[in-house]
Design an enzyme around this catalytic site. Structure first.
Site, PDB file in Angstrom:
ATOM      1  N   ARG A  76       0.803  -1.225   0.000  1.00  0.00           N
ATOM      2  CA  ARG A  76       0.000   0.000   0.000  1.00  0.00           C
ATOM      3  C   ARG A  76       0.838   1.280   0.000  1.00  0.00           C
ATOM      4  O   ARG A  76       1.895   1.335   0.643  1.00  0.00           O
ATOM      5  CB  ARG A  76      -0.923   0.002   1.224  1.00  0.00           C
ATOM      6  CG  ARG A  76      -1.980  -1.067   1.127  1.00  0.00           C
ATOM      7  CD  ARG A  76      -2.803  -1.225   2.378  1.00  0.00           C
ATOM      8  NE  ARG A  76      -3.920  -2.143   2.130  1.00  0.00           N
ATOM      9  CZ  ARG A  76      -3.816  -3.479   2.147  1.00  0.00           C
ATOM     10  NH1 ARG A  76      -2.657  -4.055   2.418  1.00  0.00           N
ATOM     11  NH2 ARG A  76      -4.861  -4.236   1.874  1.00  0.00           N
ATOM     12  N   HIS A  83      -0.658  -2.417  -4.629  1.00  0.00           N
ATOM     13  CA  HIS A  83       0.000  -3.254  -5.643  1.00  0.00           C
ATOM     14  C   HIS A  83       0.161  -2.557  -6.997  1.00  0.00           C
ATOM     15  O   HIS A  83      -0.127  -3.133  -8.056  1.00  0.00           O
ATOM     16  CB  HIS A  83      -0.765  -4.569  -5.808  1.00  0.00           C
ATOM     17  CG  HIS A  83      -0.740  -5.448  -4.593  1.00  0.00           C
ATOM     18  ND1 HIS A  83       0.262  -5.395  -3.660  1.00  0.00           N
ATOM     19  CD2 HIS A  83      -1.608  -6.422  -4.162  1.00  0.00           C
ATOM     20  CE1 HIS A  83       0.018  -6.306  -2.702  1.00  0.00           C
ATOM     21  NE2 HIS A  83      -1.099  -6.916  -2.978  1.00  0.00           N
ATOM     22  N   HIS A 119       3.102 -12.893  -5.545  1.00  0.00           N
ATOM     23  CA  HIS A 119       1.902 -13.026  -4.721  1.00  0.00           C
ATOM     24  C   HIS A 119       1.321 -14.440  -4.789  1.00  0.00           C
ATOM     25  O   HIS A 119       0.089 -14.605  -4.876  1.00  0.00           O
ATOM     26  CB  HIS A 119       0.862 -11.987  -5.161  1.00  0.00           C
ATOM     27  CG  HIS A 119      -0.102 -11.601  -4.098  1.00  0.00           C
ATOM     28  ND1 HIS A 119      -1.010 -12.475  -3.551  1.00  0.00           N
ATOM     29  CD2 HIS A 119      -0.296 -10.424  -3.472  1.00  0.00           C
ATOM     30  CE1 HIS A 119      -1.733 -11.839  -2.648  1.00  0.00           C
ATOM     31  NE2 HIS A 119      -1.324 -10.592  -2.577  1.00  0.00           N
ATOM     32  N   ASP A 131      -2.153  -9.947   8.075  1.00  0.00           N
ATOM     33  CA  ASP A 131      -1.930  -9.212   6.820  1.00  0.00           C
ATOM     34  C   ASP A 131      -0.941  -8.101   7.173  1.00  0.00           C
ATOM     35  O   ASP A 131      -1.270  -6.918   7.096  1.00  0.00           O
ATOM     36  CB  ASP A 131      -3.261  -8.663   6.294  1.00  0.00           C
ATOM     37  CG  ASP A 131      -3.142  -8.134   4.863  1.00  0.00           C
ATOM     38  OD1 ASP A 131      -2.035  -8.220   4.301  1.00  0.00           O
ATOM     39  OD2 ASP A 131      -4.152  -7.636   4.331  1.00  0.00           O
ATOM     40  N   GLU A 160       5.107 -12.701   1.136  1.00  0.00           N
ATOM     41  CA  GLU A 160       5.535 -11.775   0.087  1.00  0.00           C
ATOM     42  C   GLU A 160       6.758 -11.005   0.573  1.00  0.00           C
ATOM     43  O   GLU A 160       6.656 -10.161   1.449  1.00  0.00           O
ATOM     44  CB  GLU A 160       4.404 -10.787  -0.224  1.00  0.00           C
ATOM     45  CG  GLU A 160       3.090 -11.437  -0.579  1.00  0.00           C
ATOM     46  CD  GLU A 160       1.924 -10.457  -0.419  1.00  0.00           C
ATOM     47  OE1 GLU A 160       2.060  -9.288  -0.825  1.00  0.00           O
ATOM     48  OE2 GLU A 160       0.895 -10.856   0.133  1.00  0.00           O
TER      49      GLU A 160
HETATM   50  C1  BGC Z   1      -2.334  -7.527   0.864  1.00  0.00           C
HETATM   51  C2  BGC Z   1      -3.779  -7.789   1.190  1.00  0.00           C
HETATM   52  C3  BGC Z   1      -4.552  -7.755  -0.082  1.00  0.00           C
HETATM   53  C4  BGC Z   1      -3.995  -8.781  -1.010  1.00  0.00           C
HETATM   54  C5  BGC Z   1      -4.660  -8.708  -2.331  1.00  0.00           C
HETATM   55  C6  BGC Z   1      -1.854  -8.613  -0.029  1.00  0.00           C
HETATM   56  O1  BGC Z   1      -0.540  -8.396  -0.380  1.00  0.00           O
HETATM   57  O2  BGC Z   1      -1.548  -7.439   2.008  1.00  0.00           O
HETATM   58  O3  BGC Z   1      -4.284  -6.820   2.068  1.00  0.00           O
HETATM   59  O4  BGC Z   1      -5.908  -7.980   0.119  1.00  0.00           O
HETATM   60  O5  BGC Z   1      -2.621  -8.587  -1.207  1.00  0.00           O
HETATM   61  O6  BGC Z   1      -4.624  -9.903  -2.917  1.00  0.00           O
END
Ligand code: BGC
Length: 357
Positions: free
Chosen positions: A86, A111, A182, A255, A321
């Site tokens: 983010r 992302h 991811h 998360d 990640e």
């Molecule tokens: C984030 C999550 C998000 C997801 C989306 C992750 O890297 O931390 O908050 O919902 O990606 O697929």
């Protein structure tokens, strides 16, 4: 016994924005196979022998490109960029100039924006039995980011059952960069329920608590005496349902970005290890990156039906990640994510598989 296979290559032959898409397969001599797609330079399947030697697909995904295009969740197995994770309010400043990425996650840019690298068709460069290179050039201003950025992502499958992912990038103007993969892992096999029975260890004494928009507050917190402590191996499910304020902010689960211990990084030791007691499959993660986003699929809803038709429910997978810390462009105490012309961005992550009986 479930019989896992790689998807059919022809199910991935398609055209997106005038570019052809393909399925690329890597194999080693130890029974491991990887399927990749140039759509998002992504991992489609990862077949790993379990404790009986049976190939098990340990990543979530779909058996056709159409499955990916129709999916609710956009990030299955993708290369995330130009900026993974983010950026608060989609805004950041370089040399006094403010840049704006259209928010696609509440008030944040997530992302790399709605049309980040995950949605692009990458060029295949070198494809051999055990390696594939993908190449993408992001235009100056693409998704709001400054600088024309040339990016290379290399996948290598070794006979040691390692998938090595190497990133390299160069820019023609100062920009920010944060790249990761991811993959949604389930070491019980994709679509086989939740990952609560997995045993996880993370080499991190501190993590980054977040605010109500999942932006790090900027103040690292010790994991000690919190559900975030994975310094000694622990079931992922042990504390995940606790009424902990940070777990709630993560939409009911992990998360969060872990600040990896510098000793593990310096000694090139695994920064995280996960094991399924059902299949015996063990995953070690090694990286050159300072942070690790541990995400337990808290936003998966069950709407997506995967490769074998099973719904991908909340907690149906975990992501590890490797990356720089979220919102680094706005958090000056974090290691910098600035990339300048004339410099080369390089980063490497290894997913190493074995069996623990
Ligand atoms: C984030 C999550 C998000 C997801 C989306 C992750 O890297 O931390 O908050 O919902 O990606 O697929």
């Amino acid at each position: 016994m479930t019989h896992y296979t790689l998807p059919k290559a022809r199910n991935f032959e398609h055209q997106i924005s005038g570019k052809n898409t393909h399925l690329i397969t890597l194999e080693n001599s130890r029974g491991m196979a990887v399927a990749l797609s140039d759509y998002g330079a992504r991992i489609v399947s990862l077949l790993v022998p379990d404790k009986h030697g049976n190939p098990t697909d340990v990543v979530l995904g779909f058996d056709s490109i159409k499955g990916y295009l129709a999916a609710d969740e956009q990030y299955h197995g993708v290369t995330v960029g130009r900026f993974a994770n983010r950026i608060a309010n989609g805004r950041f400043t370089i040399d006094g100039e403010t840049f704006y990425i259209e928010p696609n996650n509440g008030p944040n840019a997530l992302h790399g924006g709605a049309n980040g690298f995950h949605s692009r068709i990458w060029d295949r460069r070198i494809v051999y039995k055990e390696k594939a290179d993908f190449y993408y050039v992001a235009a100056d201003g693409e998704e709001g980011f400054p600088g024309k950025l040339s990016v290379m992502v290399k996948y290598r499958l070794t006979d040691n059952n390692e998938l090595i992912i190497s990133y390299r990038a160069q820019t023609d103007k100062p920009t920010v960069i944060n790249l990761t993969n991811h993959a949604y892992f389930n070491l019980n096999g994709e679509g086989n329920g939740d990952i609560h029975n997995h045993i996880l260890q993370i080499q991190a004494a501190n993590y980054l608590p977040v605010d109500e928009h999942q932006i790090p507050t900027g103040v690292p917190a010790p994991v000690e005496n919190t559900p975030f402590d994975f310094r000694t191996p622990k079931l992922i499910g042990q504390d995940i349902m606790q009424p902990d304020d940070q777990l709630i902010k993560g939409n009911g689960g992990y998360d969060h970005n872990y600040i990896l211990d510098t000793e593990a990084l310096a000694k090139k030791r695994p920064v995280a290890t996960v094991r399924s007691p059902v299949t015996g499959i063990n995953l070690e993660v090694l990286t050159t990156e300072p942070g690790l986003q541990f995400y337990t699929g808290n936003f998966l809803t069950g709407k997506d039906k995967g490769k074998r038709g099973n719904p991908y429910e909340k907690h149906g997978a975990f992501c590890l990640e490797t990356q720089h810390f979220p919102d680094s462009p706005n958090q000056l105490d974090f290691p910098t994510t600035l990339l300048l012309p004339g410099h080369v961005f390089e980063s490497q992550t290894i997913y190493r598989f074995s069996v623990v009986k």
